[in-house]
Structure formats: structure tokens, C-alpha cells
Design a protein around this motif. Structure first.
Motif, PDB file in Angstrom:
ATOM      1  N   GLY A   1      -1.710  -3.844 -23.273  1.00 30.12           N
ATOM      2  CA  GLY A   1      -0.794  -3.337 -22.270  1.00 30.12           C
ATOM      3  C   GLY A   1      -1.402  -3.341 -20.889  1.00 30.12           C
ATOM      4  O   GLY A   1      -2.597  -3.622 -20.713  1.00 30.12           O
ATOM      5  N   GLN A   2      -0.586  -3.044 -19.897  1.00 33.05           N
ATOM      6  CA  GLN A   2      -1.060  -3.029 -18.522  1.00 33.05           C
ATOM      7  C   GLN A   2      -2.000  -1.851 -18.290  1.00 33.05           C
ATOM      8  O   GLN A   2      -1.764  -0.744 -18.782  1.00 33.05           O
ATOM      9  N   GLY A   3      -3.055  -2.120 -17.550  1.00 35.20           N
ATOM     10  CA  GLY A   3      -4.022  -1.072 -17.221  1.00 35.20           C
ATOM     11  C   GLY A   3      -4.604  -0.430 -18.461  1.00 35.20           C
ATOM     12  O   GLY A   3      -5.033  -1.102 -19.397  1.00 35.20           O
ATOM     13  N   ASN A   4      -4.547   0.885 -18.473  1.00 38.00           N
ATOM     14  CA  ASN A   4      -5.086   1.650 -19.594  1.00 38.00           C
ATOM     15  C   ASN A   4      -3.957   2.271 -20.422  1.00 38.00           C
ATOM     16  O   ASN A   4      -4.146   3.302 -21.071  1.00 38.00           O
ATOM     17  N   SER A   5      -2.801   1.602 -20.399  1.00 40.05           N
ATOM     18  CA  SER A   5      -1.591   2.214 -20.956  1.00 40.05           C
ATOM     19  C   SER A   5      -1.639   2.409 -22.469  1.00 40.05           C
ATOM     20  O   SER A   5      -0.915   3.258 -22.999  1.00 40.05           O
ATOM     21  N   VAL A   6      -2.468   1.648 -23.182  1.00 39.84           N
ATOM     22  CA  VAL A   6      -2.482   1.770 -24.644  1.00 39.84           C
ATOM     23  C   VAL A   6      -3.565   2.729 -25.136  1.00 39.84           C
ATOM     24  O   VAL A   6      -3.663   2.990 -26.333  1.00 39.84           O
TER      25      VAL A   6
END
Length: 413
Positions: free
Chosen positions: A373-378
Motif C-alpha cells: 500500500g501507499q506509504g505506511n498504510s498497511v
């Protein structure tokens, strides 16, 4: 020297060895402690080498396990740039490169590994670089300038992270992978395809199923010639085709070695009073499981800590859930537990076009999960997956696939 008076010795002053040394002091060991390393630097972590250090956003002090001042404060003898040349397990001693012999009471082998070389590449070409150490990363950083024509050989995580960093710095990047997909040894097809799409979107010329015929140039690589007749002009080549574990000391000393130095549940090798940890360590996650090595930050951190406890005589088994991450551009990949590079049992789409892939055993218990996912989203979901793995309860496939059902709900139920 009497064995009772001999020091504890750690061979390898990287992440795992450094963490072991610090843990020994934190756990109250006050005896003589020697940390031996090939490099002249104090112990440091490796993930920033292909990211922050290359980008110029962080220097060595920002990812050191500890600095030289701290080693002195803790009375840890750091023998830098003086590698071990010979082990003598029968006599509980080792020989340094300068010829000195040192006795040990107990010994930890945290010798790590080195960048795997590509045999077909001439070793004298000045602009062919590898990436494993801090000094290699500095040499690469100094060469990554806007407009540099970079050819990367290898579509694993090192090659992909260098490609992302180089594109961010304005280089023209061509990435060559011999296999049919990116990171194919460790990732399922769906994530390999996501990585391919991401890198091509950012302008990387990714070529799969590539065979290199030769590298043209006398003192410098000038072009990479492919067997299909294409010639790729280049200013710089980076080779990222994996790591070669440093098992030579253990092999010569008669220790049991497979793809790494083999250990039991307490990280003990086949020789008395010798332990192993980190990238060079081959261990079983479960007593009935097969041997494996893990080249990850988490493995170096947790095994370094655990090996220190074993050096002190603690009778604890190593059973940490594996974990790994990779940041590329503004996307992040995180893995926890045990996954296969085949198809996951079930998947769900997350906000922003991300993915969660779940791997279940025959009893529907979670073995491992991947998040993209984008950035640290997961990160939050992967943390919850770790707790579900530990819980070990059967999970319904339909519920895991439903993005409207939070993983936290599954923990509560």
C-alpha cells in the motif's frame, strides 16, 4: 588460558553481532567481551544503505546500532578491520588476521555475508558496483547523478530499491532480470506484477527474461550486450543478485553447514560453546520444519538478542515470527509470518488500491500475510496479522476477503 576466565567473543560486528554485544551488557554480563569485525565501522543496520544513505537523507550515525563511544563506555573491545582467519573449536580459540590467537569461553558467529558476484563480469571495471556495506553504498551514492545511465542487474529487493532511489535522483535506469518476474523467489505473482507496474510508471526500463552476453569496455563498462543483439549504453552498472553467506570459517572448522551455519532451537551450532545468528544462520522455525536462512532486519535484531541470552546459558527456544519490509517510491511492502511465492489463500483490496494477501494452513489458521500500500498504510494491518498468527485460531476465508470487516474484529472474536 582457563576456560572460566576466557572472554565471550562475537565474530562479526554487523547488526546481529552488535545487538548481541549490547544485550550481553544489558543482561548484566560484566566479564571480558570482544567484538571482532571486518569493517572499521561500529555495528550498523543495513536497510538504509539502499534508501536513505543513497538519497543523502541520512548518514551512518543515523542507523548505527551503537557508536564507538558507546562501545568504550560498555567496555566492549571492538577489534575492527582484523577479521578471524581460523577457528579451533577443540581448543576454544581463534586466530586473527594479524596472527594473534584468542581463547574464548563461548563464541557467537554473526559473520553475515557479502554481495554475490556475477562471474561473467570482469572484476577490473571501475564503474561496476555492488551494494552490501556502508563503503559500497557511499561509492554508489557518489556516482548517482542526474542523467547517469544506470543499468541494474537483478530484480530482487536490492536492485528494486536502488532503482527507486536512482530514479528519484534523476538517473536513467534500466533494470535487467533473468527470471520471468520481479522478486520471483519470494513474492507471489500479484505483488511481482504490482512492483513491475510501479517501477515502469516511474520510468524504469524493466526487462524480464534477459540473458547478458557480455559487458563492453576496457577499464570502464561502456555498454551491456544482450544475447538478443541489443546493446545498452551505460555510465554505471549495479549488480544486485543476492548475498553469499560467510560460512567459510565454520566449514573449515568442521561445523555443520547447509545454506548457512546450522543451529538448534537455542541457536547452538554443532560445536560446543559456539552459536550463530543473523544472515549466516540456518535454523528451523519449527522443530519439524526445514532449515532456512532469513536476510532481514528483524532476524538480525531478534537473533542477535536471543543469541546473547544463549551465550549466558538461558534455556529459551528462538520462535520469533519472521517479518520483512521494503519501501519503494511512495509505496511500501510488508510481510509477516511464512508465505510462499505461490498464490495466497485469500486476498482483500485496501483503501488507495493496496492489497492484503493471506496464507492459511489446512486448518484455516493464518501462517503469513503480505501487505502492499501507499506509504505506511498497511503497517497496522500487518501488526494485527502477527497477532492472528500467534493466536492460531481458524479464520473464515469469506471474512478475510471482506474489507468491511476489520482484522481487529477478528482478534476480538
Amino acid at each position: 588460558m582457563n576456560a572460566a576466565n576466557a572472554p565471550l567473543v562475537i565474530v562479526g560486528a554487523g547488526h546481529a553481532g552488535g545487538r548481541a554485544a549490547l544485550t550481553l551488557r544489558a543482561e548484566g554480563y560484566t566479564g571480558r567481551l570482544i567484538l571482532i569485525g571486518d569493517e572499521f565501522h561500529a555495528p550498523y543496520e543495513r536497510p538504509p544503505l539502499s534508501k536513505g544513505l543513497l538519497q543523502g537523507t541520512v548518514e551512518l550515525a543515523g542507523f548505527s546500532v551503537c557508536d564507538s563511544t558507546r562501545l568504550v563506555e560498555l567496555d566492549i573491545e571492538h577489534l575492527a578491520g582484523n577479521p578471524v582467519k581460523k577457528l579451533d573449536p577443540a581448543q576454544h580459540r581463534l586466530q586473527l588476521a594479524d596472527g594473534r590467537w584468542l581463547h574464548y569461553a563461548r563464541l557467537l558467529l554473526a559473520t553475515g555475508g557479502r554481495a554475490r558476484r556475477l562471474p561473467s563480469l570482469p572484476g577490473h571495471l571501475h564503474n561496476v558496483l555492488y551494494l552490501r556495506t556502508h563503503d559500497e553504498a557511499i561509492a554508489l551514492r557518489d556516482s548517482l547523478r542526474p542523467g547517469t545511465r544506470l543499468v541494474i542487474i537483478g530484480g530482487g529487493f536490492i536492485g528494486l530499491e536502488v532503482a527507486a532511489t536512482a530514479r528519484t535522483l534523476g538517473c536513467t535506469v534500466t533494470l535487467l532480470e533473468a527470471g520471468p518476474r520481479l522478486a520471483g523467489r519470494v513474492l507471489p505473482e500479484r505483488l511481482s506484477s504490482a512492483l513491475l507496474e510501479l517501477h515502469r510508471h516511474h520510468g524504469v526500463d524493466v526487462r524480464l527474461n534477459v540473458v547478458i552476453e557480455m559487458v563492453q569496455g576496457t577499464t570502464r563498462a561502456e555498454a551491456v550486450q544482450l544475447v538478443d543483439g541489443q546493446s545498452l549504453p551505460c555510465d554505471l552498472i549495479v549488480v544486485g543478485i543476492g548475498m553469499q553467506p560467510n560460512t567459510e570459517l565454520a566449514v573449515a572448522a568442521g561445523l555443520e553447514v547447509g545454506q548457512g551455519i546450522r543451529v538448534d532451537a537455542r541457536l547452538r551450532t554443532s560445536a560446543p560453546d559456539i552459536f550463530a545468528a543473523g544472515d549466516v544462520c540456518e535454523f528451523r522455525l519449527h522443530p519439524q520444519g526445514g532449515f532456512q536462512r532469513q536476510e532481514t532486519w528483524r532476524n538480525a535484531e531478534t537473533q542477535g538478542h536471543h543469541a546473547a541470552l544463549s551465550l549466558l546459558g538461558r534455556e529459551q527456544s528462538f520462535d520469533v515470527i519472521p517479518g520483512f519490509w521494503s519501501d519503494q517510491y511512495d509505496w511500501g511492502l510488508q510481510i509477516t509470518g511464512v508465505i510462499a511465492n505461490g498464490e495466497p489463500t485469500v486476498s482483500r483490496v485496501t483503501a488507495g488500491g493496496g492489497l492484503l494477501l493471506f496464507y492459511l494452513d489446512a486448518e484455516q489458521r493464518l501462517l503469513g500475510a503480505c501487505g502492499w500500500g501507499q506509504g505506511n498504510s498497511v503497517a497496522k494491518d500487518i501488526k494485527l496479522c502477527e497477532r492472528l498468527i500467534t493466536l492460531g485460531q481458524p479464520l473464515a476465508v469469506s471474512v478475510l476477503a471482506d474489507a468491511d470487516v476489520s482484522l481487529k474484529q477478528l482478534l476480538r472474536s
